[in-house]
Design an enzyme around this catalytic site. Structure first.
Site, PDB file in Angstrom:
ATOM      1  CE1 TYR A  95      54.180   7.332  20.313  1.00 58.03           C
ATOM      2  CE2 TYR A  95      55.271   5.510  20.743  1.00 58.03           C
ATOM      3  CZ  TYR A  95      55.050   6.304  21.011  1.00 58.03           C
ATOM      4  OH  TYR A  95      54.978   6.499  22.005  1.00 58.03           O
ATOM      5  CD  GLU A 135      57.356   5.821  23.998  1.00 57.38           C
ATOM      6  OE1 GLU A 135      57.027   4.202  23.279  1.00 57.38           O
ATOM      7  OE2 GLU A 135      56.603   6.399  24.621  1.00 57.38           O
TER       8      GLU A 135
END
Length: 394
Positions: A95, A135
């Site tokens: 990310y 997640e």
């Protein structure tokens, strides 16, 4: 949480970002993949070439920036993306890489100034944290369930069966011989392949097509004309070959009680998640009506016909209706209607007041069918669908 100034800055600059349009996501992906070519082992490069992934990213950015003060409305989209990310084994550190190149793209294309870049950076950080936390929860659930795992696991192809001229079913058994985690009917597996001649590892999602049994999995694959993985599975893969799988994922699954009528509507290989749903309903001897509506090109391409009929025998109220777009001379008796699926021809079968509708197939088909359902007075919350590839709104 984001402060009011950050929200105001992002929302005020969103029109300028939107005006850049697809150029922004094209530049972003070109930049990202040139700096991190290893990510070509994660992204579906076919979706990069045809622009589908870029469109999906742009839509996600616009939706997020438009709803900074009301992120709850984005939770269904977050869940869909998080399920896909975990099937790809996206890691938290990735990310930061994406954020770096997204901000650099905005800087290079727009040069909006440090204040604007900082605001977009803070907004991206909040969104990244939402995904990372969700997640991790999914990874943990998959890993700790009976028969579950994190990452990938080796499976051997244990059977390959022709189901039609364009669809094969493939059974996958774990190399370690241990149990495999259950799944909800409608979910998918991610299959990881890097066979000879493939420049990069390829990851594809295929719907599970049977009732969970704790021992193995079954998927079905259509041979796409330019499909790298489907081509390998149809033309080169053989029983005994070993592939890697992520645990089952997906936010599209059957979720009804015993008294709820169900309509399973599909076209082509879109019937694959519907098969798992049908088998689940049949194994539970679902008491309410179950309707199977399927469209195929012709009899040669119509897969799983006998299996559907056999499963329906375990249901007290089962009906099916089949459309062939261009039937062949020997297709007589195998279909009910010629042409495109017309729900007015089965109006009685879809008239249940609380009936739930599950759709899967090509995007145009689902949009066509969803329009017919809406015209018939079916509320949007009773229409559930799965889109193969980057998500689009039906």
């Amino acid at each position: 949480m984001l402060d009011a100034q950050t929200i105001a800055t992002v929302k005020s600059t969103l029109p300028a970002v939107a005006a850049v349009g697809p150029e922004l996501t094209r530049h972003f992906y070109d930049r990202l993949l040139s700096h991190h070519p290893e990510l070509k082992n994660v992204f579906n490069m076919s979706n990069q070439r045809n622009g589908d992934q870029r469109e999906a990213l742009f839509n996600a950015i616009a939706a997020y920036a438009s709803n900074l003060e009301n992120l709850a409305v984005l939770l269904p989209a977050v869940e869909k993306i998080a399920q896909k990310h975990t099937s790809l084994n996206i890691k938290p550190e990735q990310y930061a890489v994406v954020g770096e190149h997204l901000l650099a793209t905005i800087q290079e294309l727009m040069d909006p100034g440090e204040e604007v870049l900082a605001a977009w950076g803070r907004a991206y950080g909040v969104l990244a944290d939402v995904f990372i936390q969700r997640e991790e929860s999914i990874y943990h659930q998959s890993e700790t369930a009976n028969g579950g795992w994190r990452g990938t696991r080796e499976f051997r192809i244990s059977a390959i069966t022709d189901q039609s001229s364009v669809i094969k079913s493939i059974e996958l058994t774990p190399v370690d011989g241990a149990a495999v985690v259950d799944y909800r009917p409608g979910q998918y597996l991610s299959l990881y392949v890097q066979a000879e001649g493939m420049a990069n590892r390829q990851i594809r999602q295929y719907s599970l097509t049977a009732t969970p049994n704790g021992r193995n999995y079954r998927i079905a694959v259509k041979h796409e004309s330019a499909g790298t993985v489907s081509g390998w599975l149809h033309e080169q893969a053989k029983v005994g070959d070993v592939v890697e799988l992520a645990a089952p994922h997906g936010d599209f699954f059957l979720d009804v009680d015993a008294q709820t009528p169900v309509a399973l509507i599909s076209a082509g290989v879109g019937q694959t998640p519907m098969l798992a749903m049908l088998h689940q309903l049949a194994s539970q001897h679902h008491a309410a009506p179950v309707t199977w509506l399927h469209a195929s090109e012709n009899g040669q391409q119509h897969a799983f016909a006998a299996e559907v009929t056999q499963a329906g025998k375990n249901l007290a109220h089962f009906s099916q209706h089949i459309w062939y777009r261009t039937p062949e001379i020997n297709d007589s008796g195998r279909f009910d209607q010629q042409g495109l699926m017309d729900l007015s021809q089965v109006s009685a079968a879809i008239a249940g007041e609380n009936q739930q509708f599950y759709l899967c197939g090509p995007l145009g088909f689902m949009q066509f069918v969803a329009g017919q359902l809406r015209d018939a007075g079916v509320a949007a919350e009773r229409i559930h669908y799965e889109v193969f590839g980057p998500h689009k709104v039906v």
